[in-house]
Design a protein around this motif. Structure first.
Motif, short mmCIF file in Angstrom:
data_model
loop_
_atom_site.label_atom_id
_atom_site.label_comp_id
_atom_site.label_asym_id
_atom_site.label_seq_id
_atom_site.Cartn_x
_atom_site.Cartn_y
_atom_site.Cartn_z
N ASN A 41 84.26 41.20 48.93
CA ASN A 41 84.99 41.27 50.19
C ASN A 41 84.04 41.47 51.36
N GLU A 42 83.05 42.38 51.18
CA GLU A 42 82.06 42.61 52.24
C GLU A 42 81.25 41.35 52.51
N TYR A 43 80.88 40.66 51.45
CA TYR A 43 80.11 39.42 51.58
C TYR A 43 80.93 38.39 52.36
N LEU A 44 82.22 38.32 52.03
CA LEU A 44 83.09 37.34 52.69
C LEU A 44 83.20 37.60 54.19
N VAL A 45 83.29 38.89 54.57
CA VAL A 45 83.36 39.25 55.99
C VAL A 45 82.07 38.85 56.70
N LYS A 46 80.92 39.20 56.11
CA LYS A 46 79.63 38.84 56.71
C LYS A 46 79.43 37.33 56.74
N PHE A 47 79.90 36.67 55.68
CA PHE A 47 79.78 35.23 55.60
C PHE A 47 80.57 34.55 56.72
N ALA A 48 81.79 35.03 56.97
CA ALA A 48 82.62 34.45 58.02
C ALA A 48 81.94 34.60 59.39
N ARG A 49 81.34 35.77 59.62
CA ARG A 49 80.64 35.99 60.89
C ARG A 49 79.43 35.07 61.02
N LEU A 50 78.72 34.90 59.91
CA LEU A 50 77.53 34.05 59.94
C LEU A 50 77.89 32.58 60.12
N ILE A 51 79.00 32.16 59.51
CA ILE A 51 79.45 30.77 59.67
C ILE A 51 79.79 30.49 61.12
N ARG A 52 80.45 31.45 61.76
CA ARG A 52 80.78 31.27 63.18
C ARG A 52 79.52 31.09 64.00
N LYS A 53 78.51 31.92 63.72
CA LYS A 53 77.25 31.80 64.44
C LYS A 53 76.54 30.49 64.11
N LEU A 76 69.57 37.09 55.92
CA LEU A 76 68.85 37.87 54.92
C LEU A 76 69.66 39.09 54.47
N ALA A 77 70.39 39.71 55.40
CA ALA A 77 71.25 40.84 55.04
C ALA A 77 72.34 40.38 54.07
N LEU A 78 72.81 39.16 54.27
CA LEU A 78 73.82 38.58 53.37
C LEU A 78 73.24 38.37 51.97
#
Length: 220
Positions: A41-53, A76-78
């Motif tokens: 779930n945490e990965y998915l949240v970070k992933f969504a933010r990174l995809i937007r960027k 890298l944090a992801l």
């Protein structure tokens, strides 16, 4: 010629997005299969933010070094979440570079770093990985080096420079094509070099990739 070059760059950048998304979704799938729902779930949240960027940055041919390095740190944090405790990283930028005004071709470093993790760091045994990223000005270019202490190309059965791109590294292939497209004249020539690192006893000590990128100063 300039218009054709621009269109080719847009096409290559657009190819990079699905490649990156596919790899991230595969990582999320692995976390779910392993039953690690909290990290998934945490990965998915970070992933969504990174995809937007990713989508925001990929619309521009050039982005500031500040934007590029912030993006790399988030990526890298992801990856650290995907393989916890397996590697550390550092990002070092020459103090003479104005990171908010100096612009380089965007999305060029992430595929190289991804390659270091997936084909070098990931295969380490009894040793913590380290990725060091350095950016400095070299005349009319920004010299970027990505050094890892991974297993090296030799252990992966790779024996020459071209195999670095043949090892299912689609992102590296796109970076190489983009550099080639930029080099339509010698005034705008980029370069990518790969160096195998060795310990004093001759054993593999990792890989260093150096990429030379043209830059421009952002007009405020």
């Amino acid at each position: 010629n300039a218009r054709m070059l621009e269109l080719e760059q847009i096409a290559l950048r657009s190819q990079m997005n699905p490649h990156f998304i596919f790899n991230c979704l595969t990582s999320i799938q692995q976390l779910i299969i392993s039953g690690n729902k909290i990290d998934a779930n945490e990965y998915l949240v970070k992933f969504a933010r990174l995809i937007r960027k990713t989508l925001e940055l990929s619309t521009n041919s050039f982005i500031t070094i500040a934007e590029e390095t912030d993006y790399i740190k988030e990526y890298l944090a992801l990856e650290q979440l995907r393989i916890p405790g397996q590697f550390d990283f550092s990002v070092d930028i020459d103090k003479d570079i104005h990171v908010h005004k100096t612009e380089i071709p965007g999305m060029m470093l992430q595929p190289i770093i991804e390659n270091s993790i997936r084909h070098g760091i990931k295969h380490l045994e009894n040793k913590k990985g380290q990725i060091d990223i350095l950016l400095k000005q070299d005349g009319e270019y920004i010299l970027c080096s990505i050094t890892d202490n991974g297993v090296g190309r030799g252990k992966l059965g790779q024996s020459n420079g071209s195999s670095f791109r043949e090892n299912k590294s689609y992102g590296i292939e796109i970076v190489t094509k983009r550099l080639s497209a930029m080099s339509f004249n010698q005034q705008n020539e980029g370069r990518l070099e790969i160096e195998d690192l060795f310990n004093t006893d001759g054993s593999p000590a990792g890989t260093k990739v150096t990429i030379l990128l043209p830059f421009k100063i952002k007009q405020s």
